[in-house]
Scaffold this motif. Structure first.
Motif, PDB file in Angstrom:
ATOM      1  N   ASP A  57       0.767  -1.309   0.185  1.00 38.00           N
ATOM      2  CA  ASP A  57       0.029  -0.054  -0.183  1.00 38.00           C
ATOM      3  C   ASP A  57       0.861   1.220   0.052  1.00 38.00           C
ATOM      4  O   ASP A  57       2.095   1.197   0.254  1.00 38.00           O
ATOM      5  CB  ASP A  57      -0.867  -0.118   1.050  1.00 38.00           C
ATOM      6  CG  ASP A  57      -0.282  -0.131   2.516  1.00 38.00           C
ATOM      7  OD1 ASP A  57       0.772   0.749   2.647  1.00 38.00           O
ATOM      8  OD2 ASP A  57      -0.965  -0.682   3.473  1.00 38.00           O
ATOM      9  N   ILE A  58       0.225   2.327  -0.294  1.00 40.35           N
ATOM     10  CA  ILE A  58       0.903   3.749  -0.376  1.00 40.35           C
ATOM     11  C   ILE A  58       1.839   4.033   0.693  1.00 40.35           C
ATOM     12  O   ILE A  58       2.716   4.418   0.589  1.00 40.35           O
ATOM     13  CB  ILE A  58       0.064   4.760  -1.029  1.00 40.35           C
ATOM     14  CG1 ILE A  58       0.662   5.975  -1.493  1.00 40.35           C
ATOM     15  CG2 ILE A  58      -1.139   5.098  -0.075  1.00 40.35           C
ATOM     16  CD1 ILE A  58       1.600   5.817  -2.754  1.00 40.35           C
ATOM     17  N   GLU A  59       1.138   3.782   1.822  1.00 42.27           N
ATOM     18  CA  GLU A  59       1.694   4.105   3.197  1.00 42.27           C
ATOM     19  C   GLU A  59       3.084   3.416   3.415  1.00 42.27           C
ATOM     20  O   GLU A  59       4.227   4.111   3.828  1.00 42.27           O
ATOM     21  CB  GLU A  59       0.733   3.885   4.601  1.00 42.27           C
ATOM     22  CG  GLU A  59      -0.517   4.842   4.599  1.00 42.27           C
ATOM     23  CD  GLU A  59      -1.461   4.280   3.569  1.00 42.27           C
ATOM     24  OE1 GLU A  59      -1.515   3.116   3.045  1.00 42.27           O
ATOM     25  OE2 GLU A  59      -2.408   5.215   3.389  1.00 42.27           O
ATOM     26  N   GLU A  60       2.890   2.040   3.083  1.00 42.77           N
ATOM     27  CA  GLU A  60       4.512   1.243   3.397  1.00 42.77           C
ATOM     28  C   GLU A  60       5.131   1.642   2.230  1.00 42.77           C
ATOM     29  O   GLU A  60       6.352   1.578   2.475  1.00 42.77           O
ATOM     30  CB  GLU A  60       3.929  -0.131   3.488  1.00 42.77           C
ATOM     31  CG  GLU A  60       5.209  -1.130   3.535  1.00 42.77           C
ATOM     32  CD  GLU A  60       4.929  -2.569   3.484  1.00 42.77           C
ATOM     33  OE1 GLU A  60       5.983  -3.429   3.558  1.00 42.77           O
ATOM     34  OE2 GLU A  60       3.785  -2.952   3.041  1.00 42.77           O
ATOM     35  N   ALA A  61       4.730   2.113   0.893  1.00 45.32           N
ATOM     36  CA  ALA A  61       5.686   2.379  -0.051  1.00 45.32           C
ATOM     37  C   ALA A  61       6.476   3.774   0.354  1.00 45.32           C
ATOM     38  O   ALA A  61       7.479   3.969   0.179  1.00 45.32           O
ATOM     39  CB  ALA A  61       4.896   2.372  -1.334  1.00 45.32           C
ATOM     40  N   THR A  62       5.664   4.587   0.942  1.00 46.22           N
ATOM     41  CA  THR A  62       6.057   5.952   1.117  1.00 46.22           C
ATOM     42  C   THR A  62       7.084   5.684   2.624  1.00 46.22           C
ATOM     43  O   THR A  62       8.301   6.391   2.592  1.00 46.22           O
ATOM     44  CB  THR A  62       5.132   6.666   1.825  1.00 46.22           C
ATOM     45  OG1 THR A  62       4.099   7.060   0.718  1.00 46.22           O
ATOM     46  CG2 THR A  62       5.655   8.258   2.092  1.00 46.22           C
ATOM     47  N   SER A  63       6.872   4.929   3.420  1.00 45.99           N
ATOM     48  CA  SER A  63       7.594   4.433   4.461  1.00 45.99           C
ATOM     49  C   SER A  63       9.073   3.781   4.118  1.00 45.99           C
ATOM     50  O   SER A  63      10.287   4.559   4.556  1.00 45.99           O
ATOM     51  CB  SER A  63       7.053   3.717   5.476  1.00 45.99           C
ATOM     52  OG  SER A  63       7.771   3.373   6.662  1.00 45.99           O
ATOM     53  N   LEU A  64       9.116   3.066   3.173  1.00 48.41           N
ATOM     54  CA  LEU A  64      10.246   2.389   2.805  1.00 48.41           C
ATOM     55  C   LEU A  64      11.058   3.445   1.935  1.00 48.41           C
ATOM     56  O   LEU A  64      12.069   3.471   1.907  1.00 48.41           O
ATOM     57  CB  LEU A  64       9.727   1.263   1.777  1.00 48.41           C
ATOM     58  CG  LEU A  64       9.298  -0.178   2.356  1.00 48.41           C
ATOM     59  CD1 LEU A  64       8.579  -0.997   1.429  1.00 48.41           C
ATOM     60  CD2 LEU A  64      10.442  -0.725   3.060  1.00 48.41           C
ATOM     61  N   LEU A  65      10.238   4.141   1.014  1.00 50.29           N
ATOM     62  CA  LEU A  65      11.142   5.201   0.196  1.00 50.29           C
ATOM     63  C   LEU A  65      11.837   6.187   1.287  1.00 50.29           C
ATOM     64  O   LEU A  65      12.985   6.489   0.781  1.00 50.29           O
ATOM     65  CB  LEU A  65      10.025   6.189  -0.683  1.00 50.29           C
ATOM     66  CG  LEU A  65      10.781   7.038  -1.257  1.00 50.29           C
ATOM     67  CD1 LEU A  65      11.967   6.574  -2.489  1.00 50.29           C
ATOM     68  CD2 LEU A  65       9.742   7.852  -2.273  1.00 50.29           C
ATOM     69  N   GLU A  66      11.225   6.544   2.215  1.00 54.43           N
ATOM     70  CA  GLU A  66      11.610   7.376   3.228  1.00 54.43           C
ATOM     71  C   GLU A  66      13.010   6.825   3.916  1.00 54.43           C
ATOM     72  O   GLU A  66      14.024   7.233   3.794  1.00 54.43           O
ATOM     73  CB  GLU A  66      10.868   7.917   4.454  1.00 54.43           C
ATOM     74  CG  GLU A  66      11.366   8.900   5.371  1.00 54.43           C
ATOM     75  CD  GLU A  66      10.415   9.443   6.345  1.00 54.43           C
ATOM     76  OE1 GLU A  66      10.614  10.316   6.996  1.00 54.43           O
ATOM     77  OE2 GLU A  66       9.280   8.549   6.559  1.00 54.43           O
ATOM     78  N   GLU A  67      12.678   5.490   4.270  1.00 57.27           N
ATOM     79  CA  GLU A  67      14.028   4.847   4.807  1.00 57.27           C
ATOM     80  C   GLU A  67      15.095   4.620   3.978  1.00 57.27           C
ATOM     81  O   GLU A  67      16.400   4.778   4.265  1.00 57.27           O
ATOM     82  CB  GLU A  67      13.425   3.580   5.356  1.00 57.27           C
ATOM     83  CG  GLU A  67      14.627   2.510   5.847  1.00 57.27           C
ATOM     84  CD  GLU A  67      14.251   1.242   6.295  1.00 57.27           C
ATOM     85  OE1 GLU A  67      15.172   0.416   6.781  1.00 57.27           O
ATOM     86  OE2 GLU A  67      13.052   0.869   6.306  1.00 57.27           O
ATOM     87  N   GLY A  68      14.809   4.351   2.589  1.00 55.41           N
ATOM     88  CA  GLY A  68      15.858   4.232   1.412  1.00 55.41           C
ATOM     89  C   GLY A  68      16.492   5.395   1.307  1.00 55.41           C
ATOM     90  O   GLY A  68      17.685   5.322   1.021  1.00 55.41           O
ATOM     91  N   LEU A  69      15.904   6.689   1.354  1.00 55.98           N
ATOM     92  CA  LEU A  69      16.663   7.873   1.172  1.00 55.98           C
ATOM     93  C   LEU A  69      17.746   8.233   2.071  1.00 55.98           C
ATOM     94  O   LEU A  69      18.693   8.603   1.970  1.00 55.98           O
ATOM     95  CB  LEU A  69      15.475   8.982   0.713  1.00 55.98           C
ATOM     96  CG  LEU A  69      14.693   8.843  -0.337  1.00 55.98           C
ATOM     97  CD1 LEU A  69      13.604   9.859  -0.547  1.00 55.98           C
ATOM     98  CD2 LEU A  69      15.612   9.200  -1.686  1.00 55.98           C
ATOM     99  N   HIS A  70      17.168   7.999   3.176  1.00 57.79           N
ATOM    100  CA  HIS A  70      18.178   7.972   4.256  1.00 57.79           C
ATOM    101  C   HIS A  70      19.245   7.159   4.450  1.00 57.79           C
ATOM    102  O   HIS A  70      20.243   7.495   4.721  1.00 57.79           O
ATOM    103  CB  HIS A  70      17.188   7.730   5.916  1.00 57.79           C
ATOM    104  CG  HIS A  70      18.146   7.959   7.104  1.00 57.79           C
ATOM    105  ND1 HIS A  70      18.481   9.296   7.447  1.00 57.79           N
ATOM    106  CD2 HIS A  70      18.648   7.054   7.744  1.00 57.79           C
ATOM    107  CE1 HIS A  70      19.346   9.146   8.471  1.00 57.79           C
ATOM    108  NE2 HIS A  70      19.337   7.731   8.811  1.00 57.79           N
TER     109      HIS A  70
END
Length: 64
Positions: free
Chosen positions: A27-40
């Motif tokens: 879902d979009i929430e998990e994808a957003t969270s993963l993207l944020e972690e990935g960018l960090h």
């Protein structure tokens, strides 16, 4: 979680994140969270590589 992570662990986690984003129906929430972690993690890896390059440059210039 990623404050003092090693380069290799960060890279492995980045690979896991990419795989999840590419291969799983999330879902979009998990994808957003993963993207944020990935960018960090990407930033951490970039900083570690920059530090290693600076150290190598310093060592080479001292020997040269």
């Amino acid at each position: 979680m990623t404050k003092d992570i090693s380069f290799n662990k960060a890279l492995k986690r980045l690979e896991e994140i990419v795989q999840k984003l590419e291969n799983q129906d999330i879902d979009i929430e998990e994808a957003t969270s993963l993207l944020e972690e990935g960018l960090h993690l990407h930033k951490k890896c970039r900083e570690k590589l920059k530090g290693a390059q600076e150290k190598i440059d310093r060592l080479v210039s001292e020997k040269g």
